[in-house]
Design an enzyme around this catalytic site. Structure first.
Site, short mmCIF file in Angstrom:
data_model
loop_
_atom_site.label_atom_id
_atom_site.label_comp_id
_atom_site.label_asym_id
_atom_site.label_seq_id
_atom_site.Cartn_x
_atom_site.Cartn_y
_atom_site.Cartn_z
N ASN A 293 22.78 59.54 61.95
CA ASN A 293 23.10 60.85 61.39
C ASN A 293 22.63 60.89 59.92
O ASN A 293 22.16 59.89 59.38
CB ASN A 293 24.59 61.14 61.53
CG ASN A 293 25.44 60.27 60.63
OD1 ASN A 293 25.06 59.17 60.25
ND2 ASN A 293 26.61 60.76 60.28
N CYS A 295 23.83 60.68 56.91
CA CYS A 295 24.28 59.74 55.88
C CYS A 295 24.20 58.29 56.31
O CYS A 295 24.60 57.38 55.56
CB CYS A 295 25.70 60.07 55.46
SG CYS A 295 25.80 61.62 54.54
N GLU A 297 25.72 56.48 58.67
CA GLU A 297 26.84 55.69 59.15
C GLU A 297 27.03 55.74 60.67
O GLU A 297 27.77 54.93 61.23
CB GLU A 297 28.15 56.12 58.47
CG GLU A 297 28.82 57.34 59.05
CD GLU A 297 28.24 58.65 58.58
OE1 GLU A 297 28.76 59.71 58.96
OE2 GLU A 297 27.26 58.60 57.82
#
Length: 853
Positions: A293, A295, A297
């Site tokens: 995704n 970011c 994580e």
């Protein structure tokens, strides 16, 4: 789909039951909630209260109990209590999408990109279509461009040549820029390319300019094979994904150095350790991970999404001990909440693959926020060996109970549909009990964890969710919850000074407001300090930036009350690594490094993270570009020929703007001088170049470059814009001399006020423009002939004269080399405070909760 409500069941009330419970929100948190989560009427008025908003979300998610055989009314109350207590908060789309027409509760998805223009269902422009539909709902996307053939490769169907992945990355970026203008929120994106792709060099540098590919974060998927080659200084092959042909063999360390260079400059590209991620893939029979995704994580297979939420650890401390029983209860309720979100999510109607993929694996991502808050309350130093072990023990506890509840839900509701062939398949169980990074040696009072019992439960019932734990960004939610440490990050500041305009006074005077970290204040009160002493310490901390050099404070306070800049890069990485064994997805964290960090520091951080088993890494070096434009190339070249320096001349910012080289060649004999000053928005560097050939008038300013220490930030863009406009004014044909024009520019900028100021009296700097005006005035009043031979140098091409020393207001220094009213972060575009920080792999504001992700 959610079934029709049985007749014997009563519908959940539209409003929370009386009496309403108290919600412990600060004034700022209340404003954030009302602005971002509370539903509004067409005229902008609030359509619900904060109580009503929590009830809307909790009761809507509880409707899943109708399908699963639970009691919806009981769970509506329990979910409402869970949220209103601020013990747990789901991701923002759950707040904004619950019980609304769109109904998308997921923040992020991963979409596949096949090497096809559109005939394939995963073709380049079919995927772009799907992505824009997700963007419309406020969701973000992750993409791997690694399947696309390299630039220049032959296209057999058309006998033409491929555009390459970077060309399509830029096309996606342009499209998302248009969609963002009308969307409900900015949808962030992640672009990934494998390190063995032939176009990897261009990908690494595609965001060299902070104004390029602005709708994407980018990360390189680093393989173990590549990292081993770097470690052993070996060669590495770049391979065409279309036919498997080796396009090039190169020295791995040279390519790695390029990654490090650009990560050092502006924090991108990030690193994704793709083999480590795939070793933790719970459903390898379905596919391999290619992307995350936005970011970084959450690793996801094509079309998968993840429903995220975070536990507020700060509230799970009692009598300076972790309240393990309360924490276990919160984990249980939060895990059930997130599984219900998978059921209640409407996804995106016109991309049906999203629902199919989500319900096949039923991924959830239970995370944490306020880890640093909890550690301060316990007296454990973030980053220390004790802190690393505590983080590991705490995260293991979260993972244990999340898996336990997922097994329980599998017993009640059935295991996730894709369990056959997964690591949880009872006929061939490959799931392993997670083991810590290092052996535990400290007792934090944590109850014994029965992992063997979990294994038995998986063999008997399976699990409800293929993944259970993710540490995601928590910017807005952490602000609402009152957490000072976002996610698993350290605290960002103990104290700072903010300036606000007093509209009640005739001259709209500025009022200095001293912000003190509630945690820091609590620690000081525990040590017996009164209000006046706390205020005095807070002022000193504002001046210093931290409390480490304030010797009047007890050592225990200085040991515990650390901020991000007190944590070494190695400690940052080791904290992330301590959490990773118990996070079956990944961790959103930024390894913040000081301005003094080197590329070698970044190199060591990347290698350490890979060696310790992290699944990804993001680094950010504070102000790493702050000295890129200390002088123009013309000046540097002149100096080099004059003093014999062999140092490479520093390139200036692009000067193609405002000057038509064909009609009027740019003068080559420009002389320049650079000034430096502190401003409320950070250190500013102003380079003024003179042209002695203007109508035979000496010392006429010709162009100006304005640069700041906040590279890649909003204030950096404003700085460049000011420089370009002032230069345009200086270069225009006019009977008014450039010097007189610059005098008028300085007069117009002087005295402009903003939310923060520095100094008092004649040395007061009212804003960033006011700081630039003071530099221009000093130049106009004291400028001498710019004969480079008259400018002292230190033999290596750098000036040593007074003009290059910090030009500070007299009262802006505290006598020990530190400057007052340090700028905490970048300027927030929402609230205007200088508290916009890059943390958790995302840029977010600690004042208002604004987040770019």
């Amino acid at each position: 789909m959610v079934q029709t409500i049985p007749p014997e069941q009563k519908e959940i009330p539209n409003q929370p039951p009386e009496p309403l419970r108290a919600i412990n929100l600060s004034e700022n948190a209340t404003l954030v909630m009302q602005k971002r989560f509370v539903r509004k009427n067409p005229d902008g008025s609030h359509a619900e209260s904060i109580h009503g908003m929590f009830w809307r979300v909790g009761s809507y998610i509880a409707r899943a109990e109708y399908e699963h055989g639970g009691d919806p009314q009981e769970w509506a109350q329990r979910f409402y209590d869970l949220l209103a207590d601020l013990r747990f908060l789901p991701n923002s789309p759950t707040f904004t999408g619950a019980d609304t027409p769109l109904g998308n509760l997921s923040a992020c998805y991963v979409l596949p990109i096949a090497d096809d223009m559109g005939g394939h269902e995963d073709g380049i422009f079919q995927t772009l279509r799907n992505a824009t539909l997700i963007q419309q709902t406020g969701g973000g996307n992750g993409f791997s461009f690694s399947r696309l053939r390299p630039k220049g490769a032959r296209v057999r169907s058309s006998n033409g040549f491929a555009s390459g992945p970077i060309g399509f990355l830029k096309a996606y970026d342009e499209a998302f820029g248009i969609v963002n203008q009308g969307g409900v929120r900015r949808g962030a994106n992640m672009g990934v390319l494998r390190v063995d792709h032939p176009d990897i060099r261009e990908f690494i540098s595609c965001k060299e300019s902070e104004y390029a590919v602005t709708n994407f974060n980018i990360s390189v998927a680093l393989t173990d094979k590549f990292m081993e080659a770097v470690k052993n200084d070996g060669d590495f092959e770049l391979i065409n994904p279309d036919d498997g042909e080796v396009w090039e063999t190169l020295r791995a360390r040279d390519l790695f150095d390029r990654i490090i260079k650009y990560a050092y400059n502006n924090g991108e590209p990030g690193a994704l350790f793709i083999d480590a991620a795939n070793r933790g893939n719970p459903v390898p029979h379905i596919g391999k991970y290619e992307a995350t995704n936005p970011c970084g994580e959450q690793w996801l297979l094509p079309y998968e999404s993840c429903n995220l939420g975070s536990i507020n650890l700060s509230l799970h401390v009692k009598d300076k001990q972790v309240d393990w029983e309360m924490l276990a209860n919160t984990i249980e309720e939060a895990t059930r909440f997130l599984d219900n979100v998978v059921t209640m999510n409407r996804y995106v109607e016109h991309v049906p693959q999203l629902r199919v993929a989500a319900t096949r694996a039923r991924r959830i991502g239970l995370g944490i926020m306020g880890l640093a808050d909890m550690m301060v309350k316990l007296g454990v130093r973030y980053g220390s060996e004790q802190g690393q072990e505590f983080a590991g023990q705490l995260m293991e506890f979260v993972r244990y109970h999340a898996v336990r509840v997922s097994v329980q839900l599998a017993n009640e509701r059935g295991a996730f549909p894709g369990i056959k062939g997964s690591i949880y398949d009872a006929d061939n169980l490959k799931w392993q009990i997670p083991t810590p990074q290092f052996a535990y040696s400290r007792d934090f009072g944590r109850p014994i964890l029965d992992w063997e019992g979990i294994r038995d439960g998986i063999l008997k019932h399976g699990v409800r969710n293929a993944t259970q734990v993710t540490v995601a960004p928590t910017g807005t939610r952490a602000t609402v919850a009152g957490c000072e440490g976002y996610g698993c990050e350290p605290i960002f500041a103990l104290a700072y000074t903010r300036y606000v305009v007093d509209t009640e006074t005739e001259n709209h005077d500025k009022i200095a407001l001293q912000y003190t970290s509630p945690l820091f204040e609590e620690v000081l009160r525990d040590h017996g300090y009164n209000d006046e002493e706390i205020h005095n310490f807070s002022v000193k901390v504002s001046e210093e930036g931290n409390c480490q050099n304030i010797m009047e404070l007890p050592e225990s306070v200085r040991h515990t009350c650390v901020v991000s800049s007190d944590i070494t890069p190695e400690e940052h990485v080791r904290m992330q690594a301590a959490l990773q064994p118990f996070v079956d997805s990944s961790i959103s964290k930024t390894i913040n490094m000081p301005a003094t960090a080197t590329e070698d520091d970044v190199y060591r951080a990347y290698m350490l993270a890979w060696e310790l088993g992290c699944k990804g890494l993001t680094v950010y070096v504070t102000g790493s570009r702050s000295e890129v434009v200390l002088e123009t190339k013309a000046t540097a070249d002149k100096k080099s020929s004059t003093n014999g320096s062999t140092e490479e001349a520093i390139e200036p910012m692009e000067t193609v703007f405002m000057f038509n080289e064909e009609k009027e060649p740019r003068p080559t004999e420009l002389m320049g001088r650079t000034y430096r000053t502190l401003s409320p928005a950070g250190t500013a560097y102003v380079t003024i170049n003179e042209n002695d050939k203007y109508d035979n008038q000496p010392n006429q300013p010709f162009e100006i470059f304005i640069n700041t220490s906040k590279a890649g930030s909003e204030i950096a863009a404003i700085s460049e814009a000011m420089g370009r406009l002032i230069s345009l004014i200086l270069r225009m044909k006019s009977p008014v001399s450039p010097r007189d024009r610059l005098t008028e520019v300085a007069r117009q900028l002087t005295g402009i006020g903003a939310g923060r100021q520095m100094g008092f009296g004649p040395n007061r700097i009212a804003s960033f423009p006011d700081a630039i005006a003071q530099i221009l005035s000093r130049y106009l009043n004291h400028a001498e002939t710019f004969d480079v031979n008259a400018i002292p140098t230190n033999g290596n091409g750098h000036h040593t004269d007074e003009s290059l020393q910090p030009q500070l207001p007299l009262d802006a220094a505290n006598g020990n080399g530190h400057h007052a009213t340090e700028t905490i972060g970048d300027i927030c575009p929402d609230c205007g405070a200088a508290t916009l920080m890059k943390e958790e792999g995302c840029v977010s504001c600690h004042s208002c909760g604004y987040a770019e992700c």
